[in-house]
Scaffold this motif. Structure first.
Motif, PDB file in Angstrom:
ATOM      1  N   LEU A 223       0.817  -1.217   0.000  1.00 33.80           N
ATOM      2  CA  LEU A 223       0.000   0.000   0.000  1.00 33.80           C
ATOM      3  C   LEU A 223       0.853   1.271   0.000  1.00 33.80           C
ATOM      4  O   LEU A 223       0.433   2.300  -0.508  1.00 33.80           O
ATOM      5  CB  LEU A 223      -0.921   0.033   1.237  1.00 33.80           C
ATOM      6  CG  LEU A 223      -2.123  -0.910   1.256  1.00 33.80           C
ATOM      7  CD1 LEU A 223      -2.845  -0.785   2.596  1.00 33.80           C
ATOM      8  CD2 LEU A 223      -3.094  -0.609   0.117  1.00 33.80           C
TER       9      LEU A 223
ATOM     10  N   ARG B  60      -7.680   3.200   2.410  1.00 36.87           N
ATOM     11  CA  ARG B  60      -7.573   2.145   1.399  1.00 36.87           C
ATOM     12  C   ARG B  60      -8.071   0.813   1.963  1.00 36.87           C
ATOM     13  O   ARG B  60      -8.796   0.068   1.286  1.00 36.87           O
ATOM     14  CB  ARG B  60      -6.126   2.048   0.898  1.00 36.87           C
ATOM     15  CG  ARG B  60      -5.802   3.189  -0.070  1.00 36.87           C
ATOM     16  CD  ARG B  60      -4.337   3.451  -0.278  1.00 36.87           C
ATOM     17  NE  ARG B  60      -4.162   4.460  -1.312  1.00 36.87           N
ATOM     18  CZ  ARG B  60      -4.302   5.778  -1.119  1.00 36.87           C
ATOM     19  NH1 ARG B  60      -4.621   6.245   0.086  1.00 36.87           N
ATOM     20  NH2 ARG B  60      -4.135   6.623  -2.112  1.00 36.87           N
TER      21      ARG B  60
ATOM     22  N   ALA C 271      -3.340  -3.134  -5.651  1.00 41.57           N
ATOM     23  CA  ALA C 271      -3.785  -2.430  -6.867  1.00 41.57           C
ATOM     24  C   ALA C 271      -5.305  -2.506  -7.001  1.00 41.57           C
ATOM     25  O   ALA C 271      -5.979  -1.534  -7.375  1.00 41.57           O
ATOM     26  CB  ALA C 271      -3.117  -3.030  -8.097  1.00 41.57           C
TER      27      ALA C 271
ATOM     28  N   GLU D 221      -6.799  -0.196  -4.529  1.00 40.81           N
ATOM     29  CA  GLU D 221      -6.639   1.199  -4.986  1.00 40.81           C
ATOM     30  C   GLU D 221      -7.810   1.603  -5.887  1.00 40.81           C
ATOM     31  O   GLU D 221      -8.306   2.726  -5.806  1.00 40.81           O
ATOM     32  CB  GLU D 221      -5.303   1.356  -5.716  1.00 40.81           C
ATOM     33  CG  GLU D 221      -4.901   2.786  -6.028  1.00 40.81           C
ATOM     34  CD  GLU D 221      -4.812   3.682  -4.791  1.00 40.81           C
ATOM     35  OE1 GLU D 221      -5.368   4.795  -4.841  1.00 40.81           O
ATOM     36  OE2 GLU D 221      -4.218   3.273  -3.778  1.00 40.81           O
ATOM     37  N   THR D 222      -8.266   0.693  -6.729  1.00 44.16           N
ATOM     38  CA  THR D 222      -9.416   1.029  -7.602  1.00 44.16           C
ATOM     39  C   THR D 222     -10.683   1.210  -6.761  1.00 44.16           C
ATOM     40  O   THR D 222     -11.496   2.085  -7.043  1.00 44.16           O
ATOM     41  CB  THR D 222      -9.668  -0.049  -8.687  1.00 44.16           C
ATOM     42  OG1 THR D 222      -9.988  -1.276  -8.054  1.00 44.16           O
ATOM     43  CG2 THR D 222      -8.471  -0.232  -9.595  1.00 44.16           C
TER      44      THR D 222
ATOM     45  N   ASN E  15     -10.701   2.389  -3.805  1.00 44.25           N
ATOM     46  CA  ASN E  15     -10.538   3.683  -3.139  1.00 44.25           C
ATOM     47  C   ASN E  15     -10.880   4.847  -4.073  1.00 44.25           C
ATOM     48  O   ASN E  15     -11.462   5.844  -3.650  1.00 44.25           O
ATOM     49  CB  ASN E  15      -9.106   3.815  -2.603  1.00 44.25           C
ATOM     50  CG  ASN E  15      -8.964   4.945  -1.615  1.00 44.25           C
ATOM     51  OD1 ASN E  15      -9.804   5.115  -0.727  1.00 44.25           O
ATOM     52  ND2 ASN E  15      -7.938   5.754  -1.765  1.00 44.25           N
TER      53      ASN E  15
END
Length: 562
Positions: free
Chosen positions: A261, A282, A312, A315-316, A318
């Motif tokens: 992260l 996140r 990853a 992250e999307t 978030n």
């Protein structure tokens, strides 16, 4: 903004502590304001030590919890580690499950679906345990009020160990063990632990039982520090020790999930603020947008490459969360203005298609805007669900308790809570909540307050002062970053607004013969006029170190000017 200067401590006590510690009276004052009045208090504050952690067996029912887990291991039982879908719950599940799996394989995890099952222990989760022949469930960050659900599990011959930190109701569930330092019959010396903190005390007790030392548990403290930051618990006592050592782990040898992260960050050293604003959102985004399982998967993964793939994906989630948060906040603000509800003592809004995963964030945004106890409702199945946020010093949990006749269920803390109700009760509840707050809140609490630790001249700011202030970290509730007041300062004439909409303020200030200091005032762009023409003004600020092109300079972060 209300500017409130903290009362000055007794001057004799200040001098005495300053002499004992060989520090300035300013530093002694800041310490006394934080409840640190003796040399020994100061030693524990400045030098947190894992040896100062309390014996976990001081917590009521800890012996029962450990005995039941050891019995399960001896009998090769299947154990289910169950926890809430937020940061505190998912870190707690990751912590306890990964510790148990380090020596016992029959351990599974379960995070309820925010939308399908809602908060806390669910019947679906208990049925999952039954279907998979699991005879012991360890519940983390939830369960203290789940009397009916535990009874349901007992009927299926499934035992529960509850590890919670929320306030208990009048009746405790009939679990094998109920670990909660807020139990009225529990004499544990520190009751401000988060759910992950209670989980850590459980593995600490298990470790003692297995002749392991606290050093063996050090790698788990990155999870505890993350939960402490996200759950906004006081950074005092044991939480301070956990936060300090947990941050050390995050900055030196974090688990692959956390490393994934933060690996693209430019920062050399992360603070608790970075944990709150970078790591926690996140982890939270998984349960808000998709499912909390994604967070547990990330935090219990020990291969960095695989963890990076999970990170990853998160992250999307978030990015989606941010978009939803912006859109719903915009709609909520329009609703408040249209109905002229900004004149109320509370902010209560509802729209049936708002995303349940972000209503807590939207409630925080609305509280920042109107500074009122705030509830944001959305449709959840055949009921309405809401997130509550409060203003400083007002207990929203007590206010909800006073209106509980209109609610199906509720739970939480002084400053944040959640609830569900039947749609037909919405207007009655909204009216009752407004009435309760109106009758119980002090009008001053509806004006944001800047609490100022001490007044001082700019001449007192020095590298030595900064070094000592840095040792006050990690900051957080009950040990906030010190705020200072300097009077009659002036800008040297280069003041300007910066940012996309000129919303921030940049100054270079002096006070009489002091050297000059750069000032950044986030959100204070509208105050530029007060600083023009070398006008004298007062400034409330924190002291930061600003790093630019490898050079470090002292910068004042203005909270307000007048």
């Amino acid at each position: 903004m209300r500017w409130t200067l903290k009362p000055k401590p007794d001057s004799q006590l200040v001098s005495q502590l300053a002499n004992q510690l060989n520090v300035s009276t300013l530093i002694a004052t800041l310490l006394i304001q934080r409840g640190i009045t003796t040399y020994e208090d100061a030693r524990q504050f400045f030098r947190p030590n894992l040896e100062d952690l309390h014996d976990p067996y001081l917590m009521k029912d800890m012996d029962k919890a450990v005995n039941r887990i050891e019995k399960a291991i001896a009998n090769q039982e299947n154990i289910l580690v169950f926890g809430d879908y937020d940061v505190d719950g998912t870190t707690a599940v990751s912590l306890v499950s990964s510790y148990l799996r380090s020596f016992y394989p029959n351990v599974a995890t379960y995070i309820p679906d925010r939308y399908d099952e809602g908060y806390g222990i669910s019947l679906k989760g208990i049925d999952f345990a039954e279907d998979n022949s699991m005879s012991l469930i360890i519940a983390l960050d939830c369960g203290i009020k789940s009397v009916d659900k535990i009874a349901y599990a007992n009927a299926k011959k499934i035992d529960f160990i509850i590890c919670d930190h929320h306030r208990p109701g009048d009746e405790l569930p009939e679990a094998v063990a109920v670990l909660d330092p807020k139990r009225s019959d529990c004499n544990y010396p520190y009751d401000e632990l988060c759910g992950c903190g209670v989980g850590f005390k459980l593995i600490q007790a298990l470790a003692q039982n297995r002749n392991q030392t606290i050093d063996d548990l050090l790698p788990y403290l990155d999870l505890v520090a993350t939960a402490i930051g996200a759950d906004i618990v006081p950074i005092t006592g044991e939480n301070r020790i956990f936060a300090k050592f947990g941050l050390d782990v995050i900055n030196t040898s974090p688990r692959p999930g956390i490393q994934a992260l933060i690996q693209n960050l430019k920062k050399k050293k992360l603070t608790i603020t970075d944990v709150v604003f970078i790591i926690a959102p996140r982890i939270n985004a998984a349960g808000r947008i998709k499912h909390g399982n994604y967070a547990v998967q990330l935090l219990t993964e020990f291969d960095l490459e695989q963890a990076s793939t999970f990170a990853a994906e998160i992250e999307t989630f978030n990015i989606d969360r941010k978009d939803l948060d912006k859109q719903i906040t915009k709609e909520a603000l329009l609703q408040i203005e249209k109905n002229q509800e900004q004149k109320n003592f509370t902010t209560v809004v509802y729209q049936e298609d708002w995303h349940k995963g972000v209503i807590g964030i939207v409630a925080s945004r609305l509280t920042e805007t109107y500074y009122r106890p705030t509830l944001v409702f959305t449709k959840s199945g055949d009921k309405l669900a809401a997130s509550a946020r409060s203003v400083k010093d007002f207990d929203v949990y007590n206010a909800l308790e006073a209106c509980s006749e209109h609610l199906e269920q509720f739970g939480g803390h002084m400053y944040a809570a959640g609830m569900t109700l039947k749609e037909e009760n919405y207007l009655k509840f909204k009216e009752a909540f407004e009435k309760v707050v109106q009758e119980t809140i002090h009008p001053d609490l509806l004006i944001p307050e800047i609490l100022i630790d001490s007044e001082m001249d700019l001449t007192e700011i020095s590298p030595k002062l900064i070094r000592l202030l840095n040792q006050f970290e990690p900051f957080g509730p009950q040990n906030m970053t010190p705020v200072f007041l300097s009077q009659k300062v002036n800008d040297t004439g280069y003041g300007k607004t910066i940012g996309q909409n000129d919303e921030h303020l940049k100054l270079f200030v002096k006070q009489r013969n002091s050297e000059g200091f750069g000032v950044i005032g986030f959100g204070l762009g509208d105050k530029l006029n007060l600083t023009k023409n070398k006008n004298l003004f007062d400034i409330a600020y924190c002291i930061d170190e600003n790093e630019f092109n490898g050079n470090i300079s002292i910068q004042l972060r203005a909270k307000d000017i007048r």
